[in-house]
Design a protein around this motif. Sequence first.
Motif, mmCIF file in Angstrom:
data_model
loop_
_atom_site.group_PDB
_atom_site.id
_atom_site.type_symbol
_atom_site.label_atom_id
_atom_site.label_comp_id
_atom_site.label_asym_id
_atom_site.label_seq_id
_atom_site.Cartn_x
_atom_site.Cartn_y
_atom_site.Cartn_z
ATOM 1 N N GLY A 193 0.780 -1.090 0.014
ATOM 2 C CA GLY A 193 -0.044 -0.041 -0.096
ATOM 3 C C GLY A 193 0.927 1.155 0.087
ATOM 4 N N MET A 194 1.840 1.467 0.882
ATOM 5 C CA MET A 194 2.520 2.412 0.887
ATOM 6 C C MET A 194 3.432 2.573 -0.470
ATOM 7 S SD MET A 194 4.310 2.547 4.931
ATOM 8 C CE MET A 194 4.736 1.023 4.900
ATOM 9 N N THR A 195 3.946 1.522 -1.048
ATOM 10 C CA THR A 195 4.596 1.626 -2.227
ATOM 11 C C THR A 195 3.854 2.183 -3.261
ATOM 12 O OG1 THR A 195 6.135 -0.247 -1.565
ATOM 13 C CG2 THR A 195 5.923 0.278 -3.946
ATOM 14 N N SER A 196 2.515 1.602 -3.371
ATOM 15 C CA SER A 196 1.705 2.258 -4.354
ATOM 16 C C SER A 196 1.320 3.823 -4.242
ATOM 17 C CB SER A 196 0.130 1.509 -4.014
ATOM 18 O OG SER A 196 -0.608 2.129 -4.697
ATOM 19 N N ASP A 200 -2.884 -5.619 -4.972
ATOM 20 C CA ASP A 200 -1.974 -6.808 -4.637
ATOM 21 C C ASP A 200 -2.053 -6.500 -3.073
ATOM 22 O OD1 ASP A 200 -1.475 -8.588 -6.390
ATOM 23 O OD2 ASP A 200 0.639 -8.131 -5.942
ATOM 24 N N GLY A 201 -1.773 -5.373 -2.540
ATOM 25 C CA GLY A 201 -1.665 -5.065 -1.260
ATOM 26 C C GLY A 201 -3.054 -5.349 -0.436
ATOM 27 N N ALA A 202 -4.151 -4.826 -1.090
ATOM 28 C CA ALA A 202 -5.428 -5.124 -0.187
ATOM 29 C C ALA A 202 -5.798 -6.629 -0.372
ATOM 30 C CB ALA A 202 -6.447 -4.553 -1.318
ATOM 31 N N ALA A 203 -5.433 -7.401 -1.463
ATOM 32 C CA ALA A 203 -5.612 -8.513 -1.393
ATOM 33 C C ALA A 203 -4.796 -9.715 -0.103
ATOM 34 C CB ALA A 203 -5.298 -9.628 -2.712
ATOM 35 N N THR A 204 -3.522 -8.985 -0.050
ATOM 36 C CA THR A 204 -2.929 -9.629 1.219
ATOM 37 C C THR A 204 -3.340 -9.386 2.359
ATOM 38 O OG1 THR A 204 -0.843 -9.719 -0.155
ATOM 39 C CG2 THR A 204 -0.441 -9.613 1.910
ATOM 40 N N PRO A 218 0.017 -14.585 2.117
ATOM 41 C CA PRO A 218 0.139 -13.444 1.296
ATOM 42 C C PRO A 218 -0.286 -13.772 -0.155
ATOM 43 C CG PRO A 218 1.963 -13.552 2.687
ATOM 44 C CD PRO A 218 1.026 -14.801 2.833
ATOM 45 N N ASN A 219 -1.132 -12.752 -0.789
ATOM 46 C CA ASN A 219 -1.334 -13.067 -2.325
ATOM 47 C C ASN A 219 -0.598 -12.458 -3.364
ATOM 48 O OD1 ASN A 219 -3.568 -14.996 -1.765
ATOM 49 N ND2 ASN A 219 -4.983 -13.193 -1.132
#
Length: 444
Positions: free
Chosen positions: A105-108, A281-285, A295-296
């Motif tokens: 999320g932070m990377t996004s 990806d972050g939300a899925a994880t 983790p996904n």
Amino acid sequence: MEDKQVKLHIKEKPTWNQWFILSLQHLFAMFGATILVPVLTGLSPAVALLSSGLGTLAYLVITKGQIPAYLGSSFAFIMPVIAAMSLGGPEGVMIGTFAAGLVYGMTSLMIKATGIQWLMNLLPPIVTGPVIMVIGLGLAGTAIEMAMNFNEETGQYVQPMLHFSVALVTLFITIVVSVFFRGFFNLIPILFGITGGYVTASFMGLVDFRQIAEAPWVRMPDLVVPFVTFQPEWSWSIILIMAPIALVTLAEHIGDQLVLSKVTGTNFVKKPGLHRSIMGDGAATIIASLVGGPPNTTYGENIGVLAITKVFSVFVIGGAAVMAIAFGFIGKVEAVIASIPGAVMGGVSILLFGIIASSGMRMLIDNQIDLGIKRNLIIASVILVIGIGGAFIEINENLEIAGMALSTIIGIILNWVLPGKQYGFGNGAMFASLEEKMKEDQAA
């Protein structure tokens, strides 16, 4: 210009009878790998299927239904999850998984604000390649122990040749399907291998069918939910084991997006944007961390299905996600998965873990990384030995940085401080396509 070969476009709905079979293909493609991760790490396969489906639906929503990608259990996190399990059980793993999702999320948000160049500088091939090799080679011992039935309580192998023969049959079937089968079947070698190995193991008396017969058809998965089934305890040791691995899988994620863009003929880096894809990806994880799943990450197997079928519809991907959620509540399915002997999983893992390590080597080769240059040789060597050797730094009795996470951090630091950073990119092929797509975005 419209591609005449495309059967269903991204926003196009299939008919109901097409919908079922096309979604079922994607379910088969992801099934073997998605259940393998929880089986290897001690998490619940049923919950992994549930979190995979929920995570994929969240990804589709966040990317505005514009990227036909399926998300499943990430192999990169197998070692960190095993380590986290030993420290805090499934509840500890969920803390680490949540932290990994926050890194995404932070990377996004940073990519949205500042662009992608900083990430490219942080993770050049000379760092990413050896770390991926560590992921695969670090698990080699686990694969062999499963294949030869190592008993941790006694420290002895039990009937090693019997179990290893089953593992070799499983490995052989998986290799044959990978090399000689064509079309869709070529995309599900793991499923073929596990099925063939399971049948072989049953003939050798290694499968207990009683638990399958006794299992109910419908049951609630063994969810691990914060503040419901446990009270979360923040553990920096677990966070430092798992969170840095998200940096490695980011490089993998970017590669998947470039392949997806090529397969579908659509620039997903431009629209809906790389930041949305990474956020998905972050939300899925994070969703996985709230229900008890691993983790996904986006799945290459399902990208392969898209390439072969030319069916790019996000509705088909969504259908596969709904099926995965439904499978998570079928008790018989979980019982069958639980009955798979370790030798079968070990046989598949021998190939899978080797492929992971080889893909790291391929990254170095494809980018023409010159290991004759001392700084490159030093970085790769240190990452490999620290990561595979299991080194750790104990900061205090409650905090340590270990194994793969430590090797990733040290690799990033070495690449940053040693002169000649340009040599770490080799020919620049790793990000060449990404740079082109970003330029297209800017021009537009």
